[in-house]
Design an enzyme around this catalytic site. Sequence first.
Site, short mmCIF file in Angstrom:
data_model
loop_
_atom_site.label_atom_id
_atom_site.label_comp_id
_atom_site.label_asym_id
_atom_site.label_seq_id
_atom_site.Cartn_x
_atom_site.Cartn_y
_atom_site.Cartn_z
N GLY A 143 19.87 52.28 18.86
CA GLY A 143 18.81 53.25 18.60
C GLY A 143 17.59 52.98 19.45
O GLY A 143 17.70 52.44 20.56
N SER A 144 16.43 53.31 18.93
CA SER A 144 15.20 53.26 19.71
C SER A 144 14.71 51.82 19.90
O SER A 144 14.94 50.95 19.06
CB SER A 144 14.09 54.08 19.02
N SER A 145 13.99 51.60 21.00
CA SER A 145 13.45 50.27 21.30
C SER A 145 12.41 49.85 20.28
O SER A 145 12.30 48.65 19.95
CB SER A 145 12.82 50.26 22.70
N ARG A 146 11.65 50.81 19.77
CA ARG A 146 10.59 50.48 18.81
C ARG A 146 11.18 49.86 17.55
O ARG A 146 10.74 48.81 17.09
CB ARG A 146 9.81 51.76 18.46
N VAL A 147 12.20 50.50 16.99
CA VAL A 147 12.85 49.97 15.77
C VAL A 147 13.58 48.67 16.10
O VAL A 147 13.57 47.72 15.32
CB VAL A 147 13.82 51.01 15.17
N ALA A 148 14.20 48.62 17.28
CA ALA A 148 14.94 47.42 17.68
C ALA A 148 14.03 46.19 17.70
O ALA A 148 14.38 45.12 17.19
CB ALA A 148 15.57 47.64 19.06
N GLU B 42 21.60 47.67 21.26
CA GLU B 42 21.81 48.59 22.37
C GLU B 42 20.75 49.66 22.18
O GLU B 42 20.92 50.62 21.44
CB GLU B 42 23.22 49.20 22.33
N CYS C 26 21.93 57.77 25.42
CA CYS C 26 21.15 56.61 25.87
C CYS C 26 21.47 56.29 27.33
O CYS C 26 20.75 55.55 27.99
CB CYS C 26 21.39 55.40 24.99
#
Length: 476
Positions: free
Chosen positions: A203-208, A222, A257
């Site tokens: 998913g998103s980089s922010r949540v990651a 990823e 992505c």
Amino acid sequence: MKVAEVDETGIQPFVESLSRCPKHGLHNPFKDPERYLLFGDISAKAAHMLSLPKVADFFTRLIQRVAPKSYQQAFGEVYVTQKFLENFSGDQVRFLARSFGVPGNHLGQQSHGFRWPYGPVAIITPFNFPLEIPVLQLMGALYMGNKPVLKVDSKVSLVMEQMTRLLHYCGLPVEDVDFINSDGKTMNKLLLEANPRMTLFTGSSRVADKLAVDLKGRIKLEDAGFDWKILGPDVQEEDYVAWVCDQDAYACSGQKCSAQSILFMHENWSKSSLISKLKDLAERRKLEDLTIGPVLTFTTEAILEHMNKLLQIPGSKLLFGGERLKNHSIPPVYGAIKPTAIYVPVEELLKDNNYDLVTKEIFGPFQVVTEYSKEQLPLVLDALERMHTHLTAAVVSNDLHFLQEVLGKSVNGTTYAGLRARTTGAPQNHWFGPAGDPRGAGIGTPEAIKLVWSCHREIIYDFGPVPRQWEIPPST
């Protein structure tokens, strides 16, 4: 369609279920090895089911029901998933757990390396691939002996709910997988309370980045991809290259992505008919067959606002698109925009006050195009070096020296090279995942499954015999 989401008061059964799974997993090389064979059989049966036209069509249409994809793009997910399950039929699951031995220092000593499960694990997957990503990661986790809790974006989780029922029909024990529908906040609480040994997040980089901190690094990611394509100096097969660019940038309305976010054209290509061909191909896309469609994570206003900021950069211009879709009933919380390309000069792109703006990922039918000369290739390579995410990339050229230069000075984990290079459409027969980040996950291949879903355990056998004349030595 209604989805029954679990709230924070309802997570206890999931926490308890995960906590019942030991750290050594549901199976491992020394415990219940019959389960490796079981999952080979489950994979064979599920692959057969997905190969039936009636079943394949059911899942293709189900994906279309919840995700803005054309029939062919949705069927591509079903096809890749079916081939993946075929790949891990029979003995292939036990081959994932292959160990190795090394002779020791004396008779009776040998060291053996084993692939060991984590035990309780979590899988969180996004909306854009409702079948392929969760099935490939879920099965990888199960093959290696883990007990997963699976959360798919609630907008599309119906697809995986149905697939889980199919897996049960094919022999998957019902207690092996927990399936939850919840919002992100509830899932975060579940992860903190259940404390899984490993979490796979797509998913998103922010949540990651938030999860990496919350879970103290016990995570594989990823995340986002601002993916680049470089067209080299050798201009050939213009129609084909233009078609691949159109597919990479605008299939699934750019919501992959791996989608082509920026196109670096050698000046030889800018003298060709490439851009006009790209424009013609983009204009073929229409809502009627969902070759263009809703953008689920950006509103139309947000995309147009970003476009207008780019157009304020000196020398930038709109190549095509940049308009709202007409005659539709897409709710305003979603984006509805024609396939769009913005030209930005390469020198402007690299300026500190422009770079972050130009390389912001817009998860929709939107790309930046720029041009470079032979002397400006170092500028292009500098632009790549400064990027934060390194998922897919393409170097479109059959010039070997050019390929060596670019490949040797770039990072992306899944890079296609050669005249037919693309950024999207990864099948099940090669690694797909980012590089340059120790948290990076992979998907689809034996290497990816072993990396993400198992760890290394060394067992050293030392049976003796003790030498006959052995005596207790002096203290050391």
